[in-house]
Design a protein around this motif. Structure first.
Motif, PDB file in Angstrom:
ATOM      1  N   ARG A 229       0.813  -1.225   0.000  1.00  0.00           N
ATOM      2  CA  ARG A 229       0.000   0.000   0.000  1.00  0.00           C
ATOM      3  C   ARG A 229       0.838   1.262   0.000  1.00  0.00           C
ATOM      4  O   ARG A 229       0.403   2.290  -0.541  1.00  0.00           O
ATOM      5  N   ASP A 230       2.026   1.238   0.649  1.00  0.00           N
ATOM      6  CA  ASP A 230       2.844   2.452   0.667  1.00  0.00           C
ATOM      7  C   ASP A 230       3.427   2.717  -0.725  1.00  0.00           C
ATOM      8  O   ASP A 230       3.461   3.851  -1.194  1.00  0.00           O
ATOM      9  N   ILE A 231       3.860   1.654  -1.409  1.00  0.00           N
ATOM     10  CA  ILE A 231       4.353   1.820  -2.784  1.00  0.00           C
ATOM     11  C   ILE A 231       3.207   2.268  -3.685  1.00  0.00           C
ATOM     12  O   ILE A 231       3.344   3.173  -4.514  1.00  0.00           O
ATOM     13  N   GLN A 232       2.038   1.661  -3.497  1.00  0.00           N
ATOM     14  CA  GLN A 232       0.861   1.971  -4.320  1.00  0.00           C
ATOM     15  C   GLN A 232       0.443   3.437  -4.177  1.00  0.00           C
ATOM     16  O   GLN A 232       0.184   4.117  -5.175  1.00  0.00           O
ATOM     17  N   ALA A 233       0.391   3.943  -2.936  1.00  0.00           N
ATOM     18  CA  ALA A 233      -0.118   5.295  -2.713  1.00  0.00           C
ATOM     19  C   ALA A 233       0.760   6.340  -3.401  1.00  0.00           C
ATOM     20  O   ALA A 233       0.269   7.380  -3.853  1.00  0.00           O
ATOM     21  N   TRP A 234       2.050   6.076  -3.515  1.00  0.00           N
ATOM     22  CA  TRP A 234       2.985   7.037  -4.116  1.00  0.00           C
ATOM     23  C   TRP A 234       3.029   6.894  -5.636  1.00  0.00           C
ATOM     24  O   TRP A 234       3.123   7.873  -6.352  1.00  0.00           O
ATOM     25  N   GLU A 235       2.897   5.667  -6.168  1.00  0.00           N
ATOM     26  CA  GLU A 235       3.104   5.452  -7.606  1.00  0.00           C
ATOM     27  C   GLU A 235       1.827   5.528  -8.442  1.00  0.00           C
ATOM     28  O   GLU A 235       1.898   5.675  -9.649  1.00  0.00           O
ATOM     29  N   TYR A 236       0.647   5.384  -7.832  1.00  0.00           N
ATOM     30  CA  TYR A 236      -0.534   5.072  -8.656  1.00  0.00           C
ATOM     31  C   TYR A 236      -1.118   6.264  -9.411  1.00  0.00           C
ATOM     32  O   TYR A 236      -1.886   6.075 -10.355  1.00  0.00           O
ATOM     33  N   VAL A 237      -0.724   7.490  -9.021  1.00  0.00           N
ATOM     34  CA  VAL A 237      -1.249   8.663  -9.707  1.00  0.00           C
ATOM     35  C   VAL A 237      -0.359   8.995 -10.906  1.00  0.00           C
ATOM     36  O   VAL A 237       0.849   9.103 -10.737  1.00  0.00           O
ATOM     37  N   PRO A 238      -0.826   9.188 -12.137  1.00  0.00           N
ATOM     38  CA  PRO A 238      -2.219   9.070 -12.560  1.00  0.00           C
ATOM     39  C   PRO A 238      -2.513   7.795 -13.333  1.00  0.00           C
ATOM     40  O   PRO A 238      -3.588   7.692 -13.906  1.00  0.00           O
ATOM     41  N   LEU A 239      -1.623   6.802 -13.389  1.00  0.00           N
ATOM     42  CA  LEU A 239      -1.860   5.665 -14.294  1.00  0.00           C
ATOM     43  C   LEU A 239      -2.230   4.361 -13.600  1.00  0.00           C
ATOM     44  O   LEU A 239      -2.436   3.360 -14.264  1.00  0.00           O
ATOM     45  N   GLY A 240      -2.290   4.340 -12.267  1.00  0.00           N
ATOM     46  CA  GLY A 240      -2.729   3.112 -11.604  1.00  0.00           C
ATOM     47  C   GLY A 240      -1.590   2.279 -11.076  1.00  0.00           C
ATOM     48  O   GLY A 240      -0.423   2.640 -11.182  1.00  0.00           O
ATOM     49  N   PRO A 241      -1.915   1.123 -10.483  1.00  0.00           N
ATOM     50  CA  PRO A 241      -0.908   0.309  -9.799  1.00  0.00           C
ATOM     51  C   PRO A 241       0.115  -0.276 -10.763  1.00  0.00           C
ATOM     52  O   PRO A 241      -0.217  -0.647 -11.881  1.00  0.00           O
ATOM     53  N   ASN A 242       1.352  -0.354 -10.314  1.00  0.00           N
ATOM     54  CA  ASN A 242       2.415  -0.967 -11.112  1.00  0.00           C
ATOM     55  C   ASN A 242       3.225  -1.883 -10.205  1.00  0.00           C
ATOM     56  O   ASN A 242       2.842  -3.043  -9.996  1.00  0.00           O
ATOM     57  N   LEU A 243       4.291  -1.383  -9.584  1.00  0.00           N
ATOM     58  CA  LEU A 243       5.155  -2.248  -8.777  1.00  0.00           C
ATOM     59  C   LEU A 243       4.506  -2.649  -7.447  1.00  0.00           C
ATOM     60  O   LEU A 243       4.939  -3.625  -6.827  1.00  0.00           O
ATOM     61  N   ALA A 244       3.485  -1.926  -7.021  1.00  0.00           N
ATOM     62  CA  ALA A 244       2.810  -2.261  -5.766  1.00  0.00           C
ATOM     63  C   ALA A 244       2.104  -3.597  -5.838  1.00  0.00           C
ATOM     64  O   ALA A 244       1.742  -4.180  -4.814  1.00  0.00           O
ATOM     65  N   LYS A 245       1.887  -4.094  -7.065  1.00  0.00           N
ATOM     66  CA  LYS A 245       1.132  -5.331  -7.260  1.00  0.00           C
ATOM     67  C   LYS A 245       1.935  -6.402  -7.996  1.00  0.00           C
ATOM     68  O   LYS A 245       1.575  -7.573  -7.936  1.00  0.00           O
ATOM     69  N   SER A 246       2.975  -6.007  -8.728  1.00  0.00           N
ATOM     70  CA  SER A 246       3.571  -6.923  -9.712  1.00  0.00           C
ATOM     71  C   SER A 246       4.602  -7.875  -9.129  1.00  0.00           C
ATOM     72  O   SER A 246       5.139  -8.706  -9.855  1.00  0.00           O
ATOM     73  N   PHE A 247       4.884  -7.787  -7.824  1.00  0.00           N
ATOM     74  CA  PHE A 247       5.900  -8.685  -7.238  1.00  0.00           C
ATOM     75  C   PHE A 247       5.369 -10.098  -7.039  1.00  0.00           C
ATOM     76  O   PHE A 247       6.144 -11.059  -7.052  1.00  0.00           O
ATOM     77  N   ALA A 248       4.048 -10.285  -6.865  1.00  0.00           N
ATOM     78  CA  ALA A 248       3.490 -11.635  -6.721  1.00  0.00           C
ATOM     79  C   ALA A 248       1.964 -11.572  -6.687  1.00  0.00           C
ATOM     80  O   ALA A 248       1.395 -10.663  -6.085  1.00  0.00           O
ATOM     81  N   THR A 249       1.325 -12.509  -7.351  1.00  0.00           N
ATOM     82  CA  THR A 249      -0.113 -12.741  -7.229  1.00  0.00           C
ATOM     83  C   THR A 249      -0.287 -14.246  -7.075  1.00  0.00           C
ATOM     84  O   THR A 249       0.178 -15.008  -7.930  1.00  0.00           O
TER      85      THR A 249
END
Ligand code: CA
Length: 402
Positions: A229-249
């Motif tokens: 969430r900390d990576i997401q909150a800083w990176e997601y503006v304006p194009l959405g999630p990137n590294l906050a999600k891509s490390f593992a699903t």
């Protein structure tokens, strides 16, 4: 379906004849991964059965991924399922097939993932996240009830249940910080979701309608969309999630075919805002699937899939409405499943309200994940025999940053 299985302990269990989910497995004696079907606490060796009893199906079943079976299309999906049902209900097959105790097998990623899209289909989740991330704005953005919002995820980092997850590192910046810093995520979270596997190739420019869901989607898996969430909150503006999600699903090892979920089909909750024609459905349905979120052995939430706003068929139709192609192995997930109640929230972000309202686990206040934590998502649904079916589990343990 009136037959009874001859497999000891399977009748009346979460894995009776009305379920029959698929996995890719290997065992101690034969280490080539191949398809298996779960029945009770055993795995039917589908690869071996095809080799010996239905060699024309060996190229689909005696293989290390579900993709060839998925690509074979709905008539073959039904024929294989019917054959497996016969193998496991006719006692004369007891000596003709091989069963492995489930404790003796290793499961692998069940399919080769092509493209991966993650939606955001729960109104309760989107509203909660909007309130937490944008407390001064509208919780739902103006597009939300007109299209299923989604983003392209990273297919290559989808892993099977049981895979350990290393805490990701990245850039983060709290509003009060002067500038960004790099380091291990301090706000590592889960997202309890449901995933849909596409078993059909569609060329560029050919749209798939909401009415083509059952011939296009092979089955479902549980999904944990791990989120920093900390990576997401800083990176997601304006194009959405990137590294906050891509490390593992993480996805479940067991794939539940749509046919096993017929008894779980229910009407989609009413959509109060009219949708454009390509998202319209006659008799819009969704699935009555219950999810349990377990942290270190304690159930902390029970998100209900039945409360999702957008239907699985609408999410599929939206994927190709611009003319994008589909490939066998494409995968789309629902987004976090959250119900209206506090104990139905499918992320720790919501359960702890952004960390401001920690919840208590074993006498300790918790918000986000700590190293050593283990999360298990469990899924179940009504089955065709009056009981319930299990959709497997999604398990993952957090290890320190590499
Ligand atoms: Ca997600």
């Amino acid at each position: 379906m009136t037959e009874t299985t001859w497999v000891d302990g399977a009748a009346g269990s979460l894995y009776d004849l009305d379920n029959l989910p698929y996995a890719v497995f290997s065992d101690a004696t034969q280490d080539e991964p191949r398809l298996g079907v779960r029945i009770g606490d055993h795995v039917l060796d589908l690869g071996a059965a095809a080799r010996e009893l239905r060699p024309e199906w060996a190229p689909l079943l005696d293989v290390a991924a579900l993709n060839p079976l998925m690509a074979a299309g709905p008539e073959t999906w039904a024929a294989v399922r019917s054959w497996v049902n016969d193998l496991l209900s006719d006692e004369s097959n007891r000596e003709r097939v091989t069963l492995h105790p489930i404790a003796d097998v290793v499961t692998h990623l069940p399919f080769e993932v092509a493209d991966y899209v993650d939606y955001y289909a729960s109104e309760h989740h989107a509203t909660n996240v909007g309130r937490i991330f944008r407390p001064d704005g509208d919780a739902l953005l103006p597009n939300w009830k007109h299209l299923p919002v989604g983003y392209h995820g990273r297919a290559g980092s989808i892993v099977v249940s049981g895979t350990d997850i290393h805490r990701p590192a990245g850039q983060r910046k709290a509003p009060s910080d002067d500038g960004p810093t790099y380091g291990p995520s301090q706000r590592l979270d889960i997202e309890a979701e449901l995933g849909f596997m596409v078993g059909r190739s569609v060329p560029l420019g050919q749209r798939v309608g909401t009415g083509e869901f059952a011939e296009t989607v092979f089955g479902v898996t549980g999904v944990n969309d791990w989120s920093a969430r900390d990576i997401q909150a800083w990176e997601y503006v304006p194009l959405g999630p990137n590294l906050a999600k891509s490390f593992a699903t993480s996805v479940s090892a067991w794939v539940t075919p749509l046919a096993a979920l017929d008894a779980a089909r229910i009407d989609l909750p009413e959509q109060e805002v009219p949708v454009l024609p390509y998202l319209e459905e006659s008799n819009a349905t969704t699935y009555d699937i219950d999810v349990e979120v377990e942290l270190n052995g304690v159930v902390v939430a029970r998100p209900p899939y039945r409360t999702m706003y957008w239907s699985p068929a609408q999410m599929l139709a939206h994927l190709t409405v611009n003319g994008a192609s589909l490939r066998v192995g494409d995968f789309y997930a629902s987004g976090t499943i959250s119900g209206s109640e506090k104990d139905q929230r499918g992320s720790f972000l919501e359960l702890s309200w952004g960390g401001k309202e920690p919840f208590v686990l074993d006498g300790e206040e918790r918000s986000f994940l700590q190293d050593g934590d283990e999360v298990v998502l469990r899924y179940s649904a009504p089955g065709a025999r009056g009981g319930r079916i299990g959709l497997g589990e999604v398990r993952g343990r957090i290890l320190p940053t590499l």
